[in-house]
Design an enzyme around this catalytic site. Structure first.
Site, PDB file in Angstrom:
ATOM      1  N   ARG A   1     -31.509 -28.260   6.977  1.00  0.00           N
ATOM      2  CA  ARG A   1     -31.101 -29.221   8.015  1.00  0.00           C
ATOM      3  C   ARG A   1     -31.491 -30.633   7.635  1.00  0.00           C
ATOM      4  O   ARG A   1     -30.897 -31.601   8.080  1.00  0.00           O
ATOM      5  CB  ARG A   1     -31.756 -28.838   9.358  1.00  0.00           C
TER       6      ARG A   1
ATOM      7  N   ASP B   1      -3.246 -27.037   3.967  1.00  0.00           N
ATOM      8  CA  ASP B   1      -3.076 -27.993   2.863  1.00  0.00           C
ATOM      9  C   ASP B   1      -2.605 -27.230   1.617  1.00  0.00           C
ATOM     10  O   ASP B   1      -3.248 -26.256   1.205  1.00  0.00           O
ATOM     11  CB  ASP B   1      -4.435 -28.666   2.606  1.00  0.00           C
ATOM     12  N   HIS B   2      -1.497 -27.671   1.036  1.00  0.00           N
ATOM     13  CA  HIS B   2      -0.979 -27.079  -0.217  1.00  0.00           C
ATOM     14  C   HIS B   2      -0.784 -25.561  -0.179  1.00  0.00           C
ATOM     15  O   HIS B   2      -1.326 -24.839  -1.036  1.00  0.00           O
ATOM     16  CB  HIS B   2      -1.880 -27.436  -1.412  1.00  0.00           C
TER      17      HIS B   2
HETATM   18  P1  13P Z   1      -8.303 -36.820  -2.389  1.00  0.00           P
HETATM   19  O1  13P Z   1      -8.731 -35.990  -3.563  1.00  0.00           O
HETATM   20  O2  13P Z   1      -7.915 -38.202  -2.807  1.00  0.00           O
HETATM   21  O3  13P Z   1      -9.289 -36.832  -1.303  1.00  0.00           O
HETATM   22  O4  13P Z   1      -6.965 -36.167  -1.817  1.00  0.00           O
HETATM   23  C1  13P Z   1      -7.031 -35.036  -0.987  1.00  0.00           C
HETATM   24  C2  13P Z   1      -5.689 -34.480  -0.712  1.00  0.00           C
HETATM   25  O5  13P Z   1      -4.660 -35.080  -0.959  1.00  0.00           O
HETATM   26  C3  13P Z   1      -5.630 -33.151  -0.096  1.00  0.00           C
HETATM   27  O6  13P Z   1      -4.350 -32.626  -0.069  1.00  0.00           O
END
Ligand code: 13P
Length: 316
Positions: free
Chosen positions: A285, A83-84
């Site tokens: 837990r 992600d990113h």
């Molecule tokens: P949210 O912050 O809306 O969950 O988005 C997450 C996201 O786009 C991760 O790349």
């Protein structure tokens, strides 16, 4: 089944008018909650890892957790996605680490530079049979160290459909995250939530069959917001994307929907509740367990919002 890439998923999603949920993972409980929901609902899954997650948990732990999820669920196609990714080097590292999909987010760069960086990532990734998500236009809000534009200004930074066509053609990316009014985090709107469905429609019309991605898609569910605020938290102005708007977007060309904030809020709400109701409790837990269960039920619900419950077999 080993980890898969997202090609078959997106082809099925586009055709079937549904989207695959892309959920961020940072530890074992979050991953288990998500995976048990998709296993019971027989849905395809994208597990996404940010640079922050790599730093927090280390890739070897995350990979081991995901390997167990894959081994225990042979009928569920699972993608491991970055992600990113911020640079070519980060994306290359993730390709080398065995990710089956990477995102290069050069959306802050000028148009031509974004194409150039994305193209370089696509060339390397494709040579290793890994798919690439890119981003055009700018989102609002903040996610870890990814700072977007001011939430009140998102409408000025939406994806230009003409540019999207040129971008996809020149960069060679396999899917495109578009700016359509969403923002990262828990504070997405200052007033009435509004998704630019017309932008999604216009991009889809110019790029028929091409999978689009919607970031910033958490809904900031009232159930968890209320629990957090009730049990000592302070998130009164949090506001997300209405689920009804998300369901409409997935019927257009949105094949991947990113969700992180809703996971964080589900876990935090349950932990706060246990701490408040059982102040003597100190067994992790006893609070991580209910948090994991809340994530599972929340994800199960999302799979129906995205209409991807029961679609795993279509995506193989
Ligand atoms: P949210 O912050 O809306 O969950 O988005 C997450 C996201 O786009 C991760 O790349």
């Amino acid at each position: 089944m080993a980890l898969v890439d997202s090609r078959n998923m997106f082809a099925a999603a586009y055709k079937g008018g549904f989207a695959v949920g892309a959920f961020n993972v940072n530890n074992m409980e979050i991953t288990q909650g998500i995976v048990s929901a998709v296993a019971e609902e027989k849905a395809p899954l994208i597990l996404q890892i940010s640079r922050g997650a790599r730093k927090y948990a280390s890739m070897s732990y995350l990979r081991a957790i995901i390997d167990v999820a894959v081994a225990e669920n042979p009928d569920i196609p699972i993608v491991m996605h970055l992600d990113h990714g911020d640079t070519f080097e980060t994306c290359k590292q993730c390709v080398d680490d065995g990710f089956t999909s990477v995102m290069i987010d050069a959306s802050k760069e000028p148009f031509e530079k974004n194409i150039e960086i994305t193209g370089k990532v696509a060339e390397y990734a494709h040579a290793h049979n890994v798919v690439v998500e890119a981003e055009l236009g700018q989102l609002g809000g903040i996610e870890e160290d990814v700072a977007g534009v001011d939430v009140g200004e998102v409408s000025k930074h939406l994806t230009d459909p003409e540019q999207a066509v040129e971008f996809v053609k020149k960069s060679g990316c396999d899917s495109l995250a578009i700016a359509c009014g969403t923002s990262h985090g828990a504070y997405k709107f200052k007033s009435e939530p509004k998704l630019a469905l017309d932008v999604i429609e216009a991009v889809a019309e110019k790029l028929p069959g091409f999978p689009l991605v919607m970031h910033g898609s958490s809904s900031v569910l009232a159930e968890f917001k209320d629990l957090i605020n009730k049990y000592g938290g302070n998130m009164p102005d949090a506001m997300g994307v209405p689920e009804e708007a998300i369901s409409r977007a997935v019927k257009l060309a949105v094949c991947k929907v990113n969700i992180d904030t809703d996971l964080r809020m589900a876990l935090t709400a349950k932990i706060r509740q246990v701490f408040a109701e059982s102040p003597k409790e100190f067994d992790p837990r006893k609070y991580l367990g209910p948090g994991r269960e809340a994530i599972k039920e929340m994800v199960r619900h999302k799979l129906h919002v995205l209409d991807c419950a029961g679609r795993a077999a279509e995506c193989l």
